[in-house]
Design a protein around this motif. Structure first.
Motif, mmCIF file in Angstrom:
data_model
loop_
_atom_site.group_PDB
_atom_site.id
_atom_site.type_symbol
_atom_site.label_atom_id
_atom_site.label_comp_id
_atom_site.label_asym_id
_atom_site.label_seq_id
_atom_site.Cartn_x
_atom_site.Cartn_y
_atom_site.Cartn_z
ATOM 1 N N VAL A 1 0.844 -1.187 0.000
ATOM 2 C CA VAL A 1 0.000 0.000 0.000
ATOM 3 C C VAL A 1 0.882 1.241 0.000
ATOM 4 O O VAL A 1 1.779 1.382 0.838
ATOM 5 N N LEU A 2 0.613 2.112 -0.933
ATOM 6 C CA LEU A 2 1.323 3.377 -1.063
ATOM 7 C C LEU A 2 0.362 4.491 -0.682
ATOM 8 O O LEU A 2 -0.696 4.652 -1.298
ATOM 9 N N CYS A 3 0.712 5.244 0.363
ATOM 10 C CA CYS A 3 -0.230 6.185 0.968
ATOM 11 C C CYS A 3 0.276 7.618 0.913
ATOM 12 O O CYS A 3 1.488 7.867 0.935
ATOM 13 N N TRP A 4 -0.691 8.537 0.892
ATOM 14 C CA TRP A 4 -0.403 9.959 1.085
ATOM 15 C C TRP A 4 -1.305 10.496 2.193
ATOM 16 O O TRP A 4 -2.499 10.172 2.243
ATOM 17 N N GLU A 5 -0.730 11.274 3.093
ATOM 18 C CA GLU A 5 -1.485 11.864 4.187
ATOM 19 C C GLU A 5 -0.777 13.134 4.642
ATOM 20 O O GLU A 5 0.447 13.141 4.840
ATOM 21 N N LEU A 6 -1.547 14.203 4.832
ATOM 22 C CA LEU A 6 -1.001 15.512 5.165
ATOM 23 C C LEU A 6 -0.890 15.751 6.667
ATOM 24 O O LEU A 6 -0.112 16.592 7.112
ATOM 25 N N VAL B 1 12.878 13.163 -3.682
ATOM 26 C CA VAL B 1 12.706 11.818 -3.156
ATOM 27 C C VAL B 1 12.403 10.874 -4.311
ATOM 28 O O VAL B 1 11.501 11.117 -5.111
ATOM 29 N N ASP B 2 13.168 9.797 -4.409
ATOM 30 C CA ASP B 2 13.010 8.821 -5.491
ATOM 31 C C ASP B 2 12.051 7.732 -5.027
ATOM 32 O O ASP B 2 12.408 6.895 -4.192
ATOM 33 N N LEU B 3 10.822 7.737 -5.559
ATOM 34 C CA LEU B 3 9.810 6.769 -5.135
ATOM 35 C C LEU B 3 10.251 5.346 -5.412
ATOM 36 O O LEU B 3 10.046 4.447 -4.582
ATOM 37 N N ALA B 4 10.856 5.098 -6.561
ATOM 38 C CA ALA B 4 11.299 3.736 -6.890
ATOM 39 C C ALA B 4 12.303 3.233 -5.861
ATOM 40 O O ALA B 4 12.246 2.078 -5.419
ATOM 41 N N GLU B 5 13.199 4.118 -5.442
ATOM 42 C CA GLU B 5 14.187 3.735 -4.440
ATOM 43 C C GLU B 5 13.520 3.506 -3.085
ATOM 44 O O GLU B 5 13.850 2.548 -2.365
ATOM 45 N N VAL B 6 12.569 4.376 -2.741
ATOM 46 C CA VAL B 6 11.858 4.224 -1.471
ATOM 47 C C VAL B 6 11.130 2.881 -1.404
ATOM 48 O O VAL B 6 11.136 2.198 -0.377
ATOM 49 N N LEU B 7 10.514 2.488 -2.513
ATOM 50 C CA LEU B 7 9.734 1.248 -2.542
ATOM 51 C C LEU B 7 10.602 0.007 -2.734
ATOM 52 O O LEU B 7 10.087 -1.114 -2.678
ATOM 53 N N GLY B 8 11.901 0.209 -2.980
ATOM 54 C CA GLY B 8 12.778 -0.940 -3.184
ATOM 55 C C GLY B 8 12.552 -1.611 -4.518
ATOM 56 O O GLY B 8 12.851 -2.798 -4.677
ATOM 57 N N LEU B 9 12.057 -0.879 -5.515
ATOM 58 C CA LEU B 9 11.800 -1.449 -6.832
ATOM 59 C C LEU B 9 13.062 -1.360 -7.684
ATOM 60 O O LEU B 9 13.733 -0.335 -7.718
ATOM 61 N N GLY B 10 13.371 -2.453 -8.387
ATOM 62 C CA GLY B 10 14.570 -2.492 -9.200
ATOM 63 C C GLY B 10 15.831 -2.624 -8.379
ATOM 64 O O GLY B 10 16.934 -2.437 -8.881
ATOM 65 N N ASN B 11 15.685 -2.959 -7.103
ATOM 66 C CA ASN B 11 16.834 -3.089 -6.212
ATOM 67 C C ASN B 11 16.590 -4.262 -5.276
ATOM 68 O O ASN B 11 15.690 -4.226 -4.435
ATOM 69 N N GLU B 12 17.379 -5.295 -5.421
ATOM 70 C CA GLU B 12 17.167 -6.516 -4.648
ATOM 71 C C GLU B 12 17.279 -6.280 -3.150
ATOM 72 O O GLU B 12 16.665 -6.973 -2.350
ATOM 73 N N GLU B 13 18.065 -5.291 -2.755
ATOM 74 C CA GLU B 13 18.281 -5.045 -1.326
ATOM 75 C C GLU B 13 17.454 -3.867 -0.821
ATOM 76 O O GLU B 13 17.696 -3.341 0.256
ATOM 77 N N GLY B 14 16.482 -3.430 -1.598
ATOM 78 C CA GLY B 14 15.680 -2.282 -1.200
ATOM 79 C C GLY B 14 14.726 -2.600 -0.060
ATOM 80 O O GLY B 14 14.476 -3.761 0.278
ATOM 81 N N ASP B 15 14.191 -1.546 0.536
ATOM 82 C CA ASP B 15 13.221 -1.684 1.627
ATOM 83 C C ASP B 15 11.874 -2.070 1.038
ATOM 84 O O ASP B 15 11.299 -1.321 0.256
ATOM 85 N N ARG B 16 11.349 -3.238 1.404
ATOM 86 C CA ARG B 16 10.079 -3.709 0.863
ATOM 87 C C ARG B 16 8.976 -3.644 1.922
ATOM 88 O O ARG B 16 8.249 -4.607 2.139
ATOM 89 N N SER B 17 8.865 -2.531 2.593
ATOM 90 C CA SER B 17 7.804 -2.374 3.588
ATOM 91 C C SER B 17 6.449 -2.547 2.926
ATOM 92 O O SER B 17 6.222 -2.079 1.803
ATOM 93 N N GLN B 18 5.524 -3.206 3.636
ATOM 94 C CA GLN B 18 4.214 -3.459 3.039
ATOM 95 C C GLN B 18 3.411 -2.173 2.892
ATOM 96 O O GLN B 18 2.631 -2.020 1.960
ATOM 97 N N ILE B 19 3.590 -1.244 3.827
ATOM 98 C CA ILE B 19 2.894 0.043 3.762
ATOM 99 C C ILE B 19 3.939 1.150 3.755
ATOM 100 O O ILE B 19 4.810 1.202 4.630
ATOM 101 N N VAL B 20 3.857 2.020 2.772
ATOM 102 C CA VAL B 20 4.725 3.194 2.683
ATOM 103 C C VAL B 20 3.826 4.422 2.647
ATOM 104 O O VAL B 20 2.929 4.525 1.798
#
Length: 451
Positions: free
Chosen positions: A267-272, A307-326
Motif C-alpha cells: 500500500v502506497l499512501c499519502w497523508e497531510l 525523493v526517489d519513489l522507486a528507491e523508497v519502494l525498493g523497486l529495481g533493487n534486490e536489497e531495497g526496503d520492501r515495507s508493506q505500507i509506505v
C-alpha cells in the motif's frame, strides 16, 4: 410466582446516583429550591438528563455530543468544587471499566463533530482543547480556515491527560516525537484490524466499518456483497494480489489502507496530517504490517520532489526496503507525479496498481484526476477507483451519471493508448452523513482490455 428480573441500571446513571448521594444535603436542597422541586425529584431530573450512551476506545470513554449541557447540569457543575467534579468523572469511569482482566478505563471526554472550518481565537480566551471540566465552554471565533486535517478541535476532555493542545491552524509546525510520546493514544478493533489514533488530534469514524469490510471481501467470489456480485468475473485470486499495489490518497490513520494490506497487497499512501501518519504507523505495527514513513523536504526547504519513489519502494533493487505500507507525509497532489517518475525509471510493470482509494468527505473530487493519471501511466492489469462523496439521497443516480461523464471526457482527451473502458459499475451507500445525505463510494472499473 417468579418475579421478572430487575432491569439493570444504566452504569452512567448508577454512577451519577451514587455521586449525588455524596453531595452535602444543603447543597441538594438549594438546587431543589431553584428547580421548585424536592431533593428526590431534583436528583431524578439530573439522572434523567445525563448521557445514556458511550463508546469505549481503550483506555478512553467517549460520551456523545451535548452531554451534561441540559439544565440543571451546567449550574450544578459550575457550583461544585473541583474535587467533587473529579469524583463524578472517576465514578463514571469506574462503573464503565471492565470487570475482567483488562486494564481499567482512565480517560473521559465528550465527543463533538469534526468541524469543516477552524476558528482562530483570541489568546486570552479559553480554548475547547483545555480541560476545564465544564462541557460546552468555548471561545468566540475571529476568523476561519478550512479544516483540511479534519482535526477534532471541539473534543472536550473531562478527565485524564490528553497530551499537548492541538493547533488551531493547518499551517502550523509539525509535532515532535516528544509530542507523540506525551499524547494519549487510543485504539479499537474492527473486522479483526486494530486502529490507533490520538483523539485530541485526529478523528475516528466508526461508520466506516462497513466499507472496510467490503474492501476485505472485494476479491472474494463467495462474498454476498451486492457490489461484489457485479464483478465476479474480475475477482483476482488472493495470490495474484501479492506484489500488486493499492494507492490511498487520503490515508488518515489507515482506515482503508489496512484492509488492502490484509489482502496481501502493498500500500502506497499519502497523508497531510502528521498525527494521522503517526497513528497509521502505530496501527500498522499493531497489526503486524511493516511500515515506512517518508517525510520529504517541504517546498520551502529545497523542493520536495527529489525523493526517489522507486528507491523508497525498493523497486529495481534486490536489497531495497520492501515495507508493506509506505506513507508519504505530504500533499497528495504530488502522488501522480511521483508514480509517473518511478514508472519511467524502472518500468510500469514494476508498480502495478490494482486499487486507488479516494476517501475524503464531503468530496474527494479534488484528486479524481490524479487517480486517473496514476492509471494512465500504468500497464497491463485492470484497476478499481473508489471515489468517496456525500450525495443527497435524490441525487445519487444523477451524480453517478456525472461521474461517468467526467471519465468519458478524460478518456476522449487522452486519445489512443489509454484504457479502453472506464465505467462507474457500482455506488456503495456506506452510511447516512446527515438527514437525506449519504456517504457514497463510486466504484469506477478501468480496463485496458475488451470487456
Amino acid at each position: 410466582m417468579t418475579r421478572p428480573p430487575k432491569k439493570k441500571q444504566n452504569p452512567i446513571h448508577a454512577s451519577i446516583s451514587s455521586w449525588l448521594d455524596t453531595l452535602p444535603l444543603p447543597f441538594l436542597e438549594s438546587l431543589a429550591n431553584q428547580l421548585n422541586a424536592d431533593a428526590a425529584n431534583a436528583k431524578q431530573l439530573l439522572v434523567d438528563r445525563a448521557p445514556k450512551r458511550w463508546v469505549v476506545y481503550e483506555p478512553m470513554v467517549l460520551l456523545p455530543s451535548g452531554s451534561f449541557t441540559a439544565a440543571p447540569w451546567p449550574a450544578l457543575l459550575k457550583s461544585v468544587a473541583p474535587p467533587q467534579k473529579e469524583a463524578l468523572w472517576t465514578a463514571i469511569l469506574h462503573h464503565l471499566s471492565p470487570s475482567n482482566s483488562k486494564p481499567p478505563l482512565t480517560h473521559l471526554a465528550i465527543n463533538e463533530g469534526i468541524p469543516l472550518h477552524l476558528s482562530h481565537r483570541n489568546n486570552s480566551a479559553t480554548t475547547p482543547s483545555q480541560s476545564t471540566g465544564e462541557p460546552g465552554r468555548q471561545q468566540q471565533p475571529s476568523e476561519e480556515e478550512e479544516n483540511l486535517l479534519r482535526a477534532p478541535a471541539a473534543l472536550h476532555p473531562l478527565h485524564g491527560s490528553f497530551g499537548p493542545a492541538p493547533s488551531t491552524s493547518t499551517s502550523s509546525s509539525r509535532p515532535t516525537q516528544a509530542d507523540f510520546r506525551s499524547a494519549l493514544w487510543v485504539s479499537t478493533t474492527q473486522n479483526g484490524i486494530v486502529q490507533t489514533w490520538a483523539p485530541r488530534h485526529t478523528m475516528f469514524s466508526r461508520g466506516n466499518i462497513k466499507e472496510k469490510a467490503r474492501l476485505l471481501s472485494f476479491h472474494s467470489p463467495s462474498s454476498s456483497s451486492s457490489s461484489n456480485s457485479r464483478h465476479t468475473a474480475r475477482v483476482r485470486k488472493k495470490e495474484t494480489l501479492r506484489g500488486r499495489w493499492a494507492v490511498d490518497l487520503y490515508a488518515g490513520i489507515g482506515y482503508f489502507a489496512f484492509s488492502y494490506a490484509r489482502l496481501g497487497m502493498q500500500v502506497l499512501c499519502w497523508e497531510l496530517n502528521a498525527w494521522s501518519v503517526e497513528g497509521l504507523r502505530r496501527g500498522a505495527e499493531a497489526n503486524g504490517f511493516s511500515v515506512r514513513v517518508v517525510t520529504p523536504p517541504s517546498a520551502g526547504e529545497g523542493g520536495g520532489n527529489e525523493v526517489d519513489l522507486a528507491e523508497v519502494l525498493g523497486l529495481g533493487n534486490e536489497e531495497g526496503d520492501r515495507s508493506q505500507i509506505v506513507v508519504f507525509l505530504e500533499d497528495n497532489r504530488r502522488a501522480a507525479g511521483r508514480v509517473r517518475e518511478a514508472r519511467e525509471r524502472i518500468g510500469a510493470e514494476q508498480l502495478e496498481v490494482v486499487h486507488v482509494n479516494c476517501g475524503f468527505l464531503p468530496s474527494s473530487e479534488g484528486v479524481w484526476r490524479d487517480a486517473w493519471e496514476i492509471v494512465q501511466t500504468g500497464s497491463g492489469g485492470d484497476v478499481w477507483l473508489h471515489l468517496h462523496e456525500n450525495v443527497g439521497v435524490g441525487d445519487i443516480e444523477g451524480r453517478k451519471e456525472q461521474v461517468q461523464a467526467l471519465f468519458d471526457r478524460w478518456k476522449r482527451e487522452r486519445g489512443d493508448g489509454g484504457p479502453k473502458e472506464a465505467k462507474v459499475e457500482h455506488v456503495e451507500l456506506v452510511k447516512t452523513y446527515a438527514p437525506g445525505v449519504w456517504h457514497c463510494v463510486f466504484d469506477v472499473f478501468i480496463t485496458r482490455d475488451s470487456v
